[in-house]
Design an enzyme around this catalytic site. Structure first.
Site, PDB file in Angstrom:
ATOM      1  N   ILE A 126       0.876  -1.169   0.000  1.00 37.38           N
ATOM      2  CA  ILE A 126       0.000   0.000   0.000  1.00 37.38           C
ATOM      3  C   ILE A 126       0.909   1.214   0.000  1.00 37.38           C
ATOM      4  O   ILE A 126       1.687   1.400   0.918  1.00 37.38           O
ATOM      5  CB  ILE A 126      -0.907  -0.027   1.251  1.00 37.38           C
ATOM      6  CG1 ILE A 126      -1.942  -1.147   1.080  1.00 37.38           C
ATOM      7  CG2 ILE A 126      -1.567   1.336   1.473  1.00 37.38           C
ATOM      8  CD1 ILE A 126      -2.736  -1.455   2.298  1.00 37.38           C
ATOM      9  N   GLU A 127       0.852   1.989  -1.063  1.00 30.30           N
ATOM     10  CA  GLU A 127       1.785   3.111  -1.124  1.00 30.30           C
ATOM     11  C   GLU A 127       1.021   4.421  -1.075  1.00 30.30           C
ATOM     12  O   GLU A 127       1.480   5.440  -1.566  1.00 30.30           O
ATOM     13  CB  GLU A 127       2.688   2.962  -2.356  1.00 30.30           C
ATOM     14  CG  GLU A 127       3.393   1.608  -2.351  1.00 30.30           C
ATOM     15  CD  GLU A 127       4.463   1.427  -3.410  1.00 30.30           C
ATOM     16  OE1 GLU A 127       4.907   2.435  -3.980  1.00 30.30           O
ATOM     17  OE2 GLU A 127       4.846   0.270  -3.670  1.00 30.30           O
ATOM     18  N   GLN A 128      -0.164   4.364  -0.470  1.00 33.61           N
ATOM     19  CA  GLN A 128      -1.030   5.535  -0.448  1.00 33.61           C
ATOM     20  C   GLN A 128      -0.608   6.546   0.602  1.00 33.61           C
ATOM     21  O   GLN A 128       0.009   6.212   1.604  1.00 33.61           O
ATOM     22  CB  GLN A 128      -2.477   5.081  -0.191  1.00 33.61           C
ATOM     23  CG  GLN A 128      -3.033   4.188  -1.303  1.00 33.61           C
ATOM     24  CD  GLN A 128      -4.222   3.359  -0.840  1.00 33.61           C
ATOM     25  OE1 GLN A 128      -5.114   3.867  -0.189  1.00 33.61           O
ATOM     26  NE2 GLN A 128      -4.222   2.086  -1.183  1.00 33.61           N
TER      27      GLN A 128
END
Ligand SMILES: *[C@@H]1O[C@H](CO)[C@@H](O)[C@H](O)[C@H]1NC(C)=O
Ligand SMILES: *[C@@H]1O[C@H](CO)[C@@H](O)[C@H](O)[C@H]1NC(C)=O
Ligand SMILES: *[C@@H]1O[C@H](CO)[C@@H](O)[C@H](O)[C@H]1NC(C)=O
Ligand SMILES: *[C@@H]1O[C@H](CO)[C@@H](O)[C@H](O)[C@H]1NC(C)=O
Ligand SMILES: *[C@@H]1O[C@H](CO)[C@@H](O)[C@H](O)[C@H]1NC(C)=O
Length: 366
Positions: A126-128
Protein backbone atom coordinates in the site's frame (compact mmCIF):
# COMPACT_ATOMS: atom_id res chain seq x y z
CA UNK A 1 -13.63 -20.53 5.17
CA UNK A 2 -11.53 -18.08 7.09
CA UNK A 3 -13.56 -16.29 9.71
CA UNK A 4 -10.91 -14.24 11.42
CA UNK A 5 -12.61 -11.51 13.37
CA UNK A 6 -15.56 -11.45 11.00
CA UNK A 7 -18.57 -10.23 12.96
CA UNK A 8 -21.52 -12.61 12.83
CA UNK A 9 -23.85 -10.31 10.97
CA UNK A 10 -21.51 -10.39 7.97
CA UNK A 11 -22.26 -14.09 7.58
CA UNK A 12 -24.59 -12.82 4.90
CA UNK A 13 -21.50 -12.25 2.80
CA UNK A 14 -20.33 -15.81 3.05
CA UNK A 15 -22.00 -17.29 -0.04
CA UNK A 16 -19.90 -14.87 -2.09
CA UNK A 17 -16.68 -16.01 -0.48
CA UNK A 18 -17.50 -19.70 -0.51
CA UNK A 19 -16.92 -19.85 -4.25
CA UNK A 20 -13.22 -19.47 -3.57
CA UNK A 21 -12.82 -22.84 -1.87
CA UNK A 22 -9.69 -24.89 -2.54
CA UNK A 23 -9.44 -26.25 -6.06
CA UNK A 24 -7.64 -29.36 -7.20
CA UNK A 25 -3.92 -29.51 -6.69
CA UNK A 26 -2.29 -29.21 -10.11
CA UNK A 27 1.24 -30.09 -8.99
CA UNK A 28 2.85 -33.38 -10.02
CA UNK A 29 2.80 -34.39 -6.37
CA UNK A 30 0.07 -33.46 -3.92
CA UNK A 31 2.70 -32.66 -1.29
CA UNK A 32 3.81 -29.66 -3.37
CA UNK A 33 0.49 -28.00 -2.62
CA UNK A 34 1.36 -27.93 1.07
CA UNK A 35 2.40 -24.55 2.41
CA UNK A 36 6.08 -24.08 3.24
CA UNK A 37 6.85 -24.16 6.97
CA UNK A 38 10.61 -23.85 7.00
CA UNK A 39 11.91 -20.48 8.26
CA UNK A 40 15.11 -19.54 6.44
CA UNK A 41 17.84 -17.64 8.31
CA UNK A 42 18.26 -15.34 5.35
CA UNK A 43 15.49 -14.15 3.04
CA UNK A 44 15.87 -13.59 -0.66
CA UNK A 45 12.55 -11.95 -1.48
CA UNK A 46 11.72 -11.81 -5.17
CA UNK A 47 8.96 -9.84 -6.89
CA UNK A 48 7.70 -11.54 -10.03
CA UNK A 49 5.36 -9.69 -12.38
CA UNK A 50 4.32 -12.54 -14.65
CA UNK A 51 5.14 -14.65 -17.69
CA UNK A 52 7.63 -17.49 -17.53
CA UNK A 53 10.97 -15.82 -16.80
CA UNK A 54 10.81 -17.43 -13.34
CA UNK A 55 12.03 -20.64 -14.96
CA UNK A 56 15.46 -19.00 -15.29
CA UNK A 57 15.71 -17.47 -11.80
CA UNK A 58 18.45 -18.48 -9.39
CA UNK A 59 16.36 -20.80 -7.23
CA UNK A 60 19.36 -21.72 -5.11
CA UNK A 61 18.83 -18.36 -3.39
CA UNK A 62 15.10 -17.61 -3.49
CA UNK A 63 13.10 -18.00 -0.28
CA UNK A 64 9.92 -16.04 -1.21
CA UNK A 65 8.26 -15.06 -4.46
CA UNK A 66 5.70 -12.26 -4.28
CA UNK A 67 3.49 -13.11 -7.25
CA UNK A 68 2.36 -9.73 -8.60
CA UNK A 69 1.47 -11.09 -12.05
CA UNK A 70 -1.36 -13.40 -13.02
CA UNK A 71 -1.55 -16.48 -10.76
CA UNK A 72 0.57 -19.29 -12.22
CA UNK A 73 0.07 -22.68 -10.56
CA UNK A 74 3.19 -23.98 -12.28
CA UNK A 75 5.25 -21.30 -10.50
CA UNK A 76 3.67 -22.26 -7.16
CA UNK A 77 4.49 -25.96 -7.64
CA UNK A 78 8.04 -25.17 -8.72
CA UNK A 79 8.69 -22.73 -5.87
CA UNK A 80 7.41 -25.26 -3.35
CA UNK A 81 9.66 -27.93 -4.85
CA UNK A 82 12.54 -25.55 -4.05
CA UNK A 83 11.28 -24.81 -0.54
CA UNK A 84 10.33 -21.25 -1.47
CA UNK A 85 7.12 -19.48 -0.45
CA UNK A 86 4.75 -17.89 -2.94
CA UNK A 87 2.71 -14.99 -1.59
CA UNK A 88 -0.22 -12.91 -2.79
CA UNK A 89 -0.22 -9.20 -3.47
CA UNK A 90 -2.38 -7.21 -1.07
CA UNK A 91 -3.60 -3.72 -1.92
CA UNK A 92 -6.76 -2.03 -0.74
CA UNK A 93 -8.14 1.48 -0.57
CA UNK A 94 -7.32 2.89 2.85
CA UNK A 95 -10.61 4.79 2.97
CA UNK A 96 -12.43 1.46 3.05
CA UNK A 97 -10.38 -0.26 5.74
CA UNK A 98 -11.39 2.25 8.42
CA UNK A 99 -14.49 0.08 8.70
CA UNK A 100 -13.55 -3.02 10.79
CA UNK A 101 -16.17 -5.11 9.02
CA UNK A 102 -14.79 -4.25 5.61
CA UNK A 103 -11.30 -5.04 6.89
CA UNK A 104 -12.37 -8.43 8.20
CA UNK A 105 -14.06 -9.42 4.97
CA UNK A 106 -11.08 -8.22 2.90
CA UNK A 107 -8.77 -10.34 5.03
CA UNK A 108 -11.08 -13.35 4.86
CA UNK A 109 -11.17 -13.09 1.07
CA UNK A 110 -7.38 -12.96 0.85
CA UNK A 111 -6.91 -15.94 3.14
CA UNK A 112 -9.42 -17.93 1.13
CA UNK A 113 -7.74 -16.95 -2.13
CA UNK A 114 -4.35 -17.96 -0.74
CA UNK A 115 -5.74 -21.31 0.37
CA UNK A 116 -7.47 -21.94 -2.96
CA UNK A 117 -4.20 -21.23 -4.75
CA UNK A 118 -1.98 -23.07 -2.25
CA UNK A 119 -0.05 -19.94 -1.43
CA UNK A 120 2.03 -19.13 1.63
CA UNK A 121 1.04 -15.66 2.70
CA UNK A 122 0.67 -12.12 1.48
CA UNK A 123 2.79 -9.07 0.75
CA UNK A 124 0.86 -5.92 1.56
CA UNK A 125 1.82 -3.18 -0.87
CA UNK A 126 0.00 0.00 0.00
CA UNK A 127 1.78 3.11 -1.12
CA UNK A 128 -1.03 5.54 -0.45
CA UNK A 129 -0.78 8.90 1.23
CA UNK A 130 -1.77 8.87 4.92
CA UNK A 131 -2.07 11.83 7.29
CA UNK A 132 -0.63 11.32 10.77
CA UNK A 133 -3.75 12.07 12.76
CA UNK A 134 -6.22 10.39 10.46
CA UNK A 135 -8.40 7.33 10.97
CA UNK A 136 -6.44 5.66 8.15
CA UNK A 137 -3.26 5.81 10.27
CA UNK A 138 -4.71 3.56 12.97
CA UNK A 139 -6.67 1.43 10.53
CA UNK A 140 -3.56 0.56 8.54
CA UNK A 141 -1.76 -0.80 11.60
CA UNK A 142 -4.90 -2.73 12.53
CA UNK A 143 -5.15 -4.13 9.00
CA UNK A 144 -1.61 -5.49 9.15
CA UNK A 145 -2.10 -6.95 12.62
CA UNK A 146 -5.40 -8.63 11.77
CA UNK A 147 -4.07 -9.92 8.43
CA UNK A 148 -1.07 -11.48 10.15
CA UNK A 149 -3.20 -13.10 12.87
CA UNK A 150 -5.61 -14.53 10.35
CA UNK A 151 -2.97 -15.86 7.94
CA UNK A 152 -0.88 -17.37 10.73
CA UNK A 153 -3.90 -19.07 12.19
CA UNK A 154 -5.39 -20.32 8.93
CA UNK A 155 -2.25 -21.27 6.98
CA UNK A 156 0.48 -22.84 9.07
CA UNK A 157 3.90 -21.35 8.42
CA UNK A 158 2.48 -18.51 6.37
CA UNK A 159 4.25 -15.19 5.96
CA UNK A 160 2.81 -11.67 6.07
CA UNK A 161 5.01 -8.79 4.99
CA UNK A 162 4.55 -5.09 4.36
CA UNK A 163 6.29 -2.82 1.84
CA UNK A 164 7.65 0.47 3.15
CA UNK A 165 9.38 3.43 1.51
CA UNK A 166 13.19 3.79 1.60
CA UNK A 167 12.93 6.01 4.70
CA UNK A 168 10.39 6.32 7.54
CA UNK A 169 10.51 10.10 7.30
CA UNK A 170 7.13 10.68 5.64
CA UNK A 171 8.33 9.93 2.15
CA UNK A 172 5.59 10.71 -0.37
CA UNK A 173 3.34 11.90 2.49
CA UNK A 174 3.08 8.42 3.90
CA UNK A 175 2.69 8.78 7.63
CA UNK A 176 2.52 5.18 8.85
CA UNK A 177 3.02 3.68 12.30
CA UNK A 178 6.19 1.87 11.25
CA UNK A 179 7.02 0.33 14.62
CA UNK A 180 3.43 -0.84 15.05
CA UNK A 181 3.37 -2.30 11.54
CA UNK A 182 6.78 -3.97 11.95
CA UNK A 183 5.61 -5.58 15.21
CA UNK A 184 2.39 -6.69 13.58
CA UNK A 185 3.88 -8.61 10.62
CA UNK A 186 6.75 -11.00 9.89
CA UNK A 187 8.99 -8.37 8.32
CA UNK A 188 9.09 -5.16 6.29
CA UNK A 189 10.31 -5.07 2.70
CA UNK A 190 12.09 -1.74 2.41
CA UNK A 191 11.74 -0.33 -1.10
CA UNK A 192 15.22 1.20 -1.35
CA UNK A 193 14.53 2.71 -4.75
CA UNK A 194 12.57 5.59 -6.29
CA UNK A 195 14.59 7.64 -3.82
CA UNK A 196 14.22 10.70 -6.05
CA UNK A 197 10.43 10.62 -5.84
CA UNK A 198 10.64 13.95 -4.02
CA UNK A 199 13.55 16.19 -4.99
CA UNK A 200 13.75 19.19 -2.66
CA UNK A 201 17.07 20.60 -3.88
CA UNK A 202 18.25 21.19 -7.45
CA UNK A 203 16.17 19.60 -10.20
CA UNK A 204 18.86 17.34 -11.59
CA UNK A 205 19.00 13.67 -12.50
CA UNK A 206 20.35 11.43 -9.73
CA UNK A 207 20.68 7.78 -8.76
CA UNK A 208 17.58 5.67 -8.16
CA UNK A 209 19.11 4.42 -4.90
CA UNK A 210 22.26 6.36 -3.88
CA UNK A 211 24.37 4.43 -1.39
CA UNK A 212 24.39 6.94 1.49
CA UNK A 213 20.74 7.86 1.11
CA UNK A 214 19.81 4.18 1.12
CA UNK A 215 21.78 3.51 4.31
CA UNK A 216 20.29 6.57 6.02
CA UNK A 217 16.86 5.00 5.58
CA UNK A 218 17.90 1.81 7.43
CA UNK A 219 19.64 3.79 10.16
CA UNK A 220 16.39 5.71 10.69
CA UNK A 221 14.24 2.57 10.79
CA UNK A 222 16.60 0.96 13.29
CA UNK A 223 16.75 4.15 15.41
CA UNK A 224 12.96 3.98 15.78
CA UNK A 225 13.44 0.65 17.50
CA UNK A 226 12.76 -1.68 14.58
CA UNK A 227 15.03 -4.71 14.72
CA UNK A 228 17.30 -5.23 11.67
CA UNK A 229 15.83 -8.75 11.63
CA UNK A 230 12.51 -7.19 10.64
CA UNK A 231 14.02 -5.46 7.60
CA UNK A 232 14.60 -6.90 4.14
CA UNK A 233 16.44 -4.60 1.75
CA UNK A 234 14.83 -4.13 -1.64
CA UNK A 235 17.21 -3.18 -4.47
CA UNK A 236 16.18 -1.98 -7.93
CA UNK A 237 16.78 -4.04 -11.04
CA UNK A 238 15.71 -1.06 -13.09
CA UNK A 239 16.92 2.48 -13.60
CA UNK A 240 15.62 5.89 -14.66
CA UNK A 241 16.06 7.51 -18.06
CA UNK A 242 15.88 11.33 -17.88
CA UNK A 243 15.79 13.81 -20.75
CA UNK A 244 18.32 16.54 -19.96
CA UNK A 245 17.20 20.12 -20.49
CA UNK A 246 20.87 20.83 -20.28
CA UNK A 247 23.84 18.53 -19.82
CA UNK A 248 26.86 20.27 -18.34
CA UNK A 249 30.50 19.34 -18.92
CA UNK A 250 30.62 17.58 -15.57
CA UNK A 251 27.54 15.54 -16.42
CA UNK A 252 24.95 17.51 -14.47
CA UNK A 253 21.65 16.80 -16.21
CA UNK A 254 18.95 19.38 -15.50
CA UNK A 255 15.46 17.88 -15.65
CA UNK A 256 11.90 19.13 -16.12
CA UNK A 257 10.08 20.10 -12.94
CA UNK A 258 7.43 17.47 -12.26
CA UNK A 259 6.03 17.98 -8.74
CA UNK A 260 5.09 14.99 -6.58
CA UNK A 261 3.21 15.05 -3.25
CA UNK A 262 4.42 18.50 -2.32
CA UNK A 263 7.98 18.35 -3.73
CA UNK A 264 8.83 20.61 -6.70
CA UNK A 265 10.65 17.91 -8.69
CA UNK A 266 10.59 14.15 -8.88
CA UNK A 267 11.78 11.09 -10.72
CA UNK A 268 8.46 11.23 -12.56
CA UNK A 269 10.38 13.50 -14.97
CA UNK A 270 12.12 10.34 -16.14
CA UNK A 271 10.87 6.90 -17.02
CA UNK A 272 11.81 3.52 -15.62
CA UNK A 273 13.95 1.16 -17.69
CA UNK A 274 14.70 -2.48 -16.90
CA UNK A 275 18.34 -3.56 -16.49
CA UNK A 276 18.15 -5.68 -19.66
CA UNK A 277 17.36 -2.61 -21.77
CA UNK A 278 20.08 -0.58 -20.07
CA UNK A 279 22.68 -3.26 -20.80
CA UNK A 280 21.80 -3.16 -24.50
CA UNK A 281 22.17 0.61 -24.61
CA UNK A 282 25.12 1.47 -22.39
CA UNK A 283 28.03 0.51 -24.69
CA UNK A 284 26.70 2.48 -27.61
CA UNK A 285 26.04 5.57 -25.48
CA UNK A 286 27.94 8.86 -25.73
CA UNK A 287 29.62 8.42 -22.36
CA UNK A 288 29.72 4.67 -21.82
CA UNK A 289 29.18 3.51 -18.24
CA UNK A 290 30.39 6.09 -15.71
CA UNK A 291 30.67 5.71 -11.94
CA UNK A 292 29.49 8.48 -9.62
CA UNK A 293 31.59 8.28 -6.45
CA UNK A 294 29.29 10.38 -4.28
CA UNK A 295 26.24 8.29 -5.04
CA UNK A 296 28.15 5.03 -5.60
CA UNK A 297 26.08 4.35 -8.69
CA UNK A 298 26.59 4.00 -12.45
CA UNK A 299 25.07 6.20 -15.12
CA UNK A 300 25.55 7.06 -18.79
CA UNK A 301 24.51 9.75 -21.26
CA UNK A 302 23.08 9.11 -24.70
CA UNK A 303 21.62 11.14 -27.54
CA UNK A 304 18.19 10.24 -28.92
CA UNK A 305 17.24 10.45 -32.63
CA UNK A 306 15.77 13.91 -31.99
CA UNK A 307 19.20 15.04 -30.80
CA UNK A 308 18.30 15.40 -27.11
CA UNK A 309 20.66 14.22 -24.42
CA UNK A 310 19.43 11.68 -21.89
CA UNK A 311 21.02 10.55 -18.65
CA UNK A 312 20.30 7.06 -17.35
CA UNK A 313 20.93 6.12 -13.71
CA UNK A 314 20.82 2.50 -12.69
CA UNK A 315 22.12 -0.21 -10.39
CA UNK A 316 24.58 -2.88 -11.43
CA UNK A 317 26.44 -5.70 -9.65
CA UNK A 318 28.97 -3.16 -8.32
CA UNK A 319 26.41 -0.84 -6.68
CA UNK A 320 24.25 -3.73 -5.47
CA UNK A 321 27.21 -5.56 -3.90
CA UNK A 322 27.94 -2.52 -1.75
CA UNK A 323 24.39 -2.56 -0.43
CA UNK A 324 24.42 -6.35 0.01
CA UNK A 325 27.52 -5.93 2.16
CA UNK A 326 25.55 -3.57 4.38
CA UNK A 327 22.76 -6.15 4.66
CA UNK A 328 25.28 -8.64 5.98
CA UNK A 329 27.25 -6.29 8.23
CA UNK A 330 24.17 -4.89 9.92
CA UNK A 331 22.36 -8.20 10.21
CA UNK A 332 19.27 -7.36 8.15
CA UNK A 333 16.77 -10.17 7.54
CA UNK A 334 17.58 -10.42 3.86
CA UNK A 335 17.56 -8.84 0.44
CA UNK A 336 15.25 -8.76 -2.54
CA UNK A 337 14.52 -6.85 -5.73
CA UNK A 338 11.89 -5.07 -7.77
CA UNK A 339 11.69 -7.00 -9.97
CA UNK A 340 13.16 -10.31 -11.06
CA UNK A 341 11.71 -10.03 -14.57
CA UNK A 342 13.97 -7.05 -15.40
CA UNK A 343 16.95 -9.19 -16.44
CA UNK A 344 17.69 -10.74 -19.82
CA UNK A 345 16.99 -14.47 -19.55
CA UNK A 346 17.68 -15.21 -23.23
CA UNK A 347 20.29 -17.69 -24.41
CA UNK A 348 22.73 -14.99 -25.49
CA UNK A 349 26.06 -15.69 -23.79
CA UNK A 350 26.76 -12.11 -22.70
CA UNK A 351 23.21 -11.68 -21.39
CA UNK A 352 23.54 -14.88 -19.41
CA UNK A 353 26.73 -13.67 -17.79
CA UNK A 354 25.23 -10.29 -16.90
CA UNK A 355 22.12 -11.93 -15.48
CA UNK A 356 24.15 -14.35 -13.41
CA UNK A 357 26.22 -11.47 -12.03
CA UNK A 358 23.09 -9.60 -10.94
CA UNK A 359 21.80 -12.62 -9.04
CA UNK A 360 25.29 -13.18 -7.65
CA UNK A 361 25.46 -9.61 -6.32
CA UNK A 362 22.65 -10.39 -3.86
CA UNK A 363 24.94 -12.73 -1.96
CA UNK A 364 26.81 -10.71 0.60
CA UNK A 365 30.50 -11.38 0.10
CA UNK A 366 32.77 -11.92 3.04
C1 LIG B 1 -4.31 15.03 4.41
O1 LIG B 1 -4.59 16.32 4.92
C2 LIG B 1 -4.56 17.36 3.97
C3 LIG B 1 -4.72 18.68 4.68
O2 LIG B 1 -5.72 18.60 5.66
C4 LIG B 1 -5.63 17.10 2.92
O3 LIG B 1 -5.60 18.10 1.93
C5 LIG B 1 -5.37 15.75 2.26
O4 LIG B 1 -6.39 15.44 1.34
C6 LIG B 1 -5.29 14.65 3.31
N1 LIG B 1 -4.86 13.42 2.66
C7 LIG B 1 -5.47 12.26 2.83
C8 LIG B 1 -4.94 11.09 2.09
O5 LIG B 1 -6.42 12.14 3.57
C1 LIG C 1 1.79 2.19 16.88
O1 LIG C 1 1.08 0.98 17.01
C2 LIG C 1 1.27 0.32 18.24
C3 LIG C 1 0.54 -1.01 18.18
O2 LIG C 1 -0.77 -0.82 17.77
C4 LIG C 1 0.77 1.21 19.37
O3 LIG C 1 1.00 0.58 20.60
C5 LIG C 1 1.54 2.53 19.32
O4 LIG C 1 1.02 3.40 20.30
C6 LIG C 1 1.42 3.18 17.96
N1 LIG C 1 2.33 4.31 17.91
C7 LIG C 1 1.98 5.47 17.44
C8 LIG C 1 3.03 6.52 17.46
O5 LIG C 1 0.85 5.71 17.01
C1 LIG D 1 23.82 24.67 -19.89
O1 LIG D 1 25.10 24.26 -19.46
C2 LIG D 1 26.15 25.04 -19.96
C3 LIG D 1 27.46 24.36 -19.59
O2 LIG D 1 27.53 24.06 -18.22
C4 LIG D 1 26.03 26.44 -19.37
O3 LIG D 1 27.04 27.28 -19.85
C5 LIG D 1 24.66 27.01 -19.78
O4 LIG D 1 24.45 28.25 -19.15
C6 LIG D 1 23.55 26.07 -19.40
N1 LIG D 1 22.30 26.52 -19.98
C7 LIG D 1 21.18 26.59 -19.29
C8 LIG D 1 19.96 27.02 -20.06
O5 LIG D 1 21.10 26.30 -18.11
C1 LIG E 1 30.14 -3.67 -23.38
O1 LIG E 1 31.38 -3.38 -22.80
C2 LIG E 1 31.79 -4.28 -21.80
C3 LIG E 1 33.02 -3.72 -21.13
O2 LIG E 1 33.92 -3.24 -22.05
C4 LIG E 1 32.01 -5.64 -22.44
O3 LIG E 1 32.38 -6.57 -21.45
C5 LIG E 1 30.73 -6.10 -23.10
O4 LIG E 1 30.96 -7.27 -23.79
C6 LIG E 1 30.18 -5.04 -24.03
N1 LIG E 1 28.82 -5.41 -24.43
C7 LIG E 1 28.41 -5.40 -25.67
C8 LIG E 1 26.96 -5.77 -25.89
O5 LIG E 1 29.13 -5.11 -26.60
C1 LIG F 1 28.46 9.15 2.83
O1 LIG F 1 28.55 8.81 4.20
C2 LIG F 1 29.86 8.72 4.70
C3 LIG F 1 29.81 8.20 6.11
O2 LIG F 1 28.87 8.91 6.87
C4 LIG F 1 30.53 10.09 4.60
O3 LIG F 1 31.85 10.01 5.06
C5 LIG F 1 30.50 10.55 3.15
O4 LIG F 1 31.00 11.87 3.06
C6 LIG F 1 29.08 10.51 2.60
N1 LIG F 1 29.14 10.80 1.18
C7 LIG F 1 28.29 11.62 0.60
C8 LIG F 1 28.47 11.83 -0.84
O5 LIG F 1 27.39 12.15 1.18
Amino acid sequence: MALCGLPEFTLLLLPLLARLSAGDCLCSEAALCQPIRHRPDFEVFVFDVGQKTWKSYDWSQITTVAAFGKYDPELMCYAHSKGARVVLKGDVSLKNIIDPTFRASWIAQKVDLAKAQYMDGINIDIEQEVNCSSPEYEALTALVKETTECFHREIEGSQVTFDVAWSPKRIDKRCYNYTGIADACDFLFVMSYDEQSQIWSECIAAANAPYNQTLTGYIDYIKMGISPKKLVMGVPWYGYDYICLNLSKNDICTITKVPFRGAPCSDAAGHQVPYKVIMKQVNGSVSGSQWNKDQQAPYYNYKDPAGRFHQVWYDNPQSISLKAAYVKNYGLRGIGMWNANCLDYSDDALAREQTQEMWGALKPRL
